[in-house]
Scaffold this motif. Structure first.
Motif, PDB file in Angstrom:
ATOM      1  N   ALA A  49      18.563  65.894  27.802  1.00 31.81           N
ATOM      2  CA  ALA A  49      19.807  65.373  28.346  1.00 31.81           C
ATOM      3  C   ALA A  49      20.546  64.571  27.273  1.00 31.81           C
ATOM      4  O   ALA A  49      20.921  63.419  27.470  1.00 31.81           O
ATOM      5  N   LEU A  50      20.707  65.199  26.107  1.00 33.22           N
ATOM      6  CA  LEU A  50      21.396  64.585  24.977  1.00 33.22           C
ATOM      7  C   LEU A  50      22.381  65.592  24.405  1.00 33.22           C
ATOM      8  O   LEU A  50      22.161  66.795  24.502  1.00 33.22           O
ATOM      9  N   PRO A  51      23.431  65.125  23.755  1.00 31.88           N
ATOM     10  CA  PRO A  51      24.341  66.072  23.096  1.00 31.88           C
ATOM     11  C   PRO A  51      23.626  66.780  21.937  1.00 31.88           C
ATOM     12  O   PRO A  51      22.823  66.173  21.241  1.00 31.88           O
ATOM     13  N   ASP A  52      23.923  68.055  21.744  1.00 33.38           N
ATOM     14  CA  ASP A  52      23.290  68.831  20.681  1.00 33.38           C
ATOM     15  C   ASP A  52      23.564  68.254  19.301  1.00 33.38           C
ATOM     16  O   ASP A  52      22.716  68.346  18.413  1.00 33.38           O
ATOM     17  N   LYS A  53      24.714  67.662  19.113  1.00 33.80           N
ATOM     18  CA  LYS A  53      25.053  67.117  17.795  1.00 33.80           C
ATOM     19  C   LYS A  53      24.237  65.867  17.457  1.00 33.80           C
ATOM     20  O   LYS A  53      24.255  65.417  16.319  1.00 33.80           O
ATOM     21  N   GLY A  54      23.501  65.333  18.410  1.00 25.26           N
ATOM     22  CA  GLY A  54      22.674  64.154  18.169  1.00 25.26           C
ATOM     23  C   GLY A  54      21.232  64.475  17.821  1.00 25.26           C
ATOM     24  O   GLY A  54      20.453  63.578  17.524  1.00 25.26           O
ATOM     25  N   LEU A  55      20.857  65.768  17.876  1.00 23.67           N
ATOM     26  CA  LEU A  55      19.489  66.183  17.537  1.00 23.67           C
ATOM     27  C   LEU A  55      19.488  66.907  16.198  1.00 23.67           C
ATOM     28  O   LEU A  55      20.336  67.756  15.943  1.00 23.67           O
ATOM     29  N   HIS A  56      18.508  66.591  15.353  1.00 23.08           N
ATOM     30  CA  HIS A  56      18.454  67.165  14.015  1.00 23.08           C
ATOM     31  C   HIS A  56      17.021  67.532  13.639  1.00 23.08           C
ATOM     32  O   HIS A  56      16.089  66.766  13.922  1.00 23.08           O
ATOM     33  N   ARG A  57      16.874  68.676  12.987  1.00 22.16           N
ATOM     34  CA  ARG A  57      15.578  69.066  12.446  1.00 22.16           C
ATOM     35  C   ARG A  57      15.308  68.221  11.204  1.00 22.16           C
ATOM     36  O   ARG A  57      16.195  68.028  10.388  1.00 22.16           O
ATOM     37  N   THR A 105      20.017  60.943  16.792  1.00 18.87           N
ATOM     38  CA  THR A 105      20.991  59.969  16.278  1.00 18.87           C
ATOM     39  C   THR A 105      21.968  59.508  17.351  1.00 18.87           C
ATOM     40  O   THR A 105      23.004  58.931  17.022  1.00 18.87           O
ATOM     41  N   CYS A 106      21.641  59.743  18.616  1.00 20.15           N
ATOM     42  CA  CYS A 106      22.523  59.312  19.707  1.00 20.15           C
ATOM     43  C   CYS A 106      22.500  57.787  19.837  1.00 20.15           C
ATOM     44  O   CYS A 106      21.570  57.125  19.396  1.00 20.15           O
ATOM     45  N   GLN A 107      23.519  57.240  20.458  1.00 19.99           N
ATOM     46  CA  GLN A 107      23.683  55.798  20.563  1.00 19.99           C
ATOM     47  C   GLN A 107      22.820  55.196  21.676  1.00 19.99           C
ATOM     48  O   GLN A 107      22.363  55.876  22.578  1.00 19.99           O
ATOM     49  N   ALA A 108      22.604  53.898  21.569  1.00 21.32           N
ATOM     50  CA  ALA A 108      21.916  53.064  22.557  1.00 21.32           C
ATOM     51  C   ALA A 108      20.489  53.542  22.799  1.00 21.32           C
ATOM     52  O   ALA A 108      19.813  53.956  21.861  1.00 21.32           O
ATOM     53  N   ASP A 109      20.028  53.509  24.041  1.00 22.12           N
ATOM     54  CA  ASP A 109      18.646  53.859  24.362  1.00 22.12           C
ATOM     55  C   ASP A 109      18.476  55.303  24.816  1.00 22.12           C
ATOM     56  O   ASP A 109      17.416  55.669  25.315  1.00 22.12           O
ATOM     57  N   GLY A 118      10.296  56.094  19.184  1.00 20.49           N
ATOM     58  CA  GLY A 118      10.839  54.831  18.699  1.00 20.49           C
ATOM     59  C   GLY A 118      12.312  54.667  18.979  1.00 20.49           C
ATOM     60  O   GLY A 118      12.947  53.785  18.432  1.00 20.49           O
ATOM     61  N   GLY A 119      12.871  55.532  19.799  1.00 19.91           N
ATOM     62  CA  GLY A 119      14.293  55.452  20.092  1.00 19.91           C
ATOM     63  C   GLY A 119      15.138  56.098  19.006  1.00 19.91           C
ATOM     64  O   GLY A 119      14.726  57.062  18.361  1.00 19.91           O
ATOM     65  N   GLN A 120      16.307  55.551  18.781  1.00 23.85           N
ATOM     66  CA  GLN A 120      17.262  56.115  17.826  1.00 23.85           C
ATOM     67  C   GLN A 120      16.676  56.142  16.412  1.00 23.85           C
ATOM     68  O   GLN A 120      16.047  55.196  15.963  1.00 23.85           O
ATOM     69  N   LEU A 121      16.869  57.269  15.727  1.00 21.73           N
ATOM     70  CA  LEU A 121      16.447  57.531  14.355  1.00 21.73           C
ATOM     71  C   LEU A 121      14.925  57.657  14.171  1.00 21.73           C
ATOM     72  O   LEU A 121      14.449  57.741  13.059  1.00 21.73           O
ATOM     73  N   SER A 122      14.164  57.652  15.252  1.00 18.97           N
ATOM     74  CA  SER A 122      12.728  57.892  15.110  1.00 18.97           C
ATOM     75  C   SER A 122      12.484  59.399  15.074  1.00 18.97           C
ATOM     76  O   SER A 122      13.358  60.199  15.382  1.00 18.97           O
TER      77      SER A 122
END
Length: 145
Positions: A49-57, A105-109, A118-122
């Motif tokens: 349930a996240l935008p595709d642009k916020g997920l990265h390999r 890389t999505c915002q907040a929690d 670890g949340g964002q950037l983990s």
């Protein structure tokens, strides 16, 4: 005088930027070896349930032993990108271990609630093993649980 300087700078920029350089391709996996087998990884992103642009390999690494994998002594690694989903490796017969990671890389929690430890950037990791047989192609789908 001002126009002459501008004209000279334009010429220098034009001639300096229009000099294409051939980059040598050094891709050993494209060389066919009849004694090897292959594995094709399907590195599709999980449906979250996240935008595709916020997920990265992040990476896809292979090692001969699990210990080597944890010590970062890889026998092969892919230069992963967000635009490619399949990665192929030509390997000698035997057992191999893999590890793959994605990041958020999505915002907040929102990353934390989607399952990133670890949340964002983990980095969310998955790993496993597979066997290569001479002359055969093996397919492995990467699943993040």
């Amino acid at each position: 005088m001002k126009y002459l300087k501008l004209f000279i700078l334009t010429l220098i920029g034009f001639f300096g930027s229009c000099n294409p350089v051939e980059i040598p391709v050094d891709n050993v996996s494209d060389v066919y070896n009849p004694n090897n087998g292959s594995v094709v990884f399907d590195f599709s992103m999980p449906k979250l349930a996240l935008p595709d642009k916020g997920l990265h390999r992040v990476n896809l690494n292979l090692a001969r032993t699990m210990d080597s994998l944890y010590r970062k002594q890889f026998c092969s690694a892919a230069n992963v990108t967000d635009f490619k989903t399949n990665y192929t490796f030509s390997l000698e017969p035997g057992r191999y271990f893999y590890q793959a990671g994605i990041t958020c890389t999505c915002q907040a929690d929102s990353c934390l609630y989607a399952g990133f430890p670890g949340g964002q950037l983990s980095i969310w990791w998955t790993s496993g093993s597979f066997d290569i047989e001479k002359g055969k192609v093996f397919s492995q789908k990467l699943i993040f649980k």
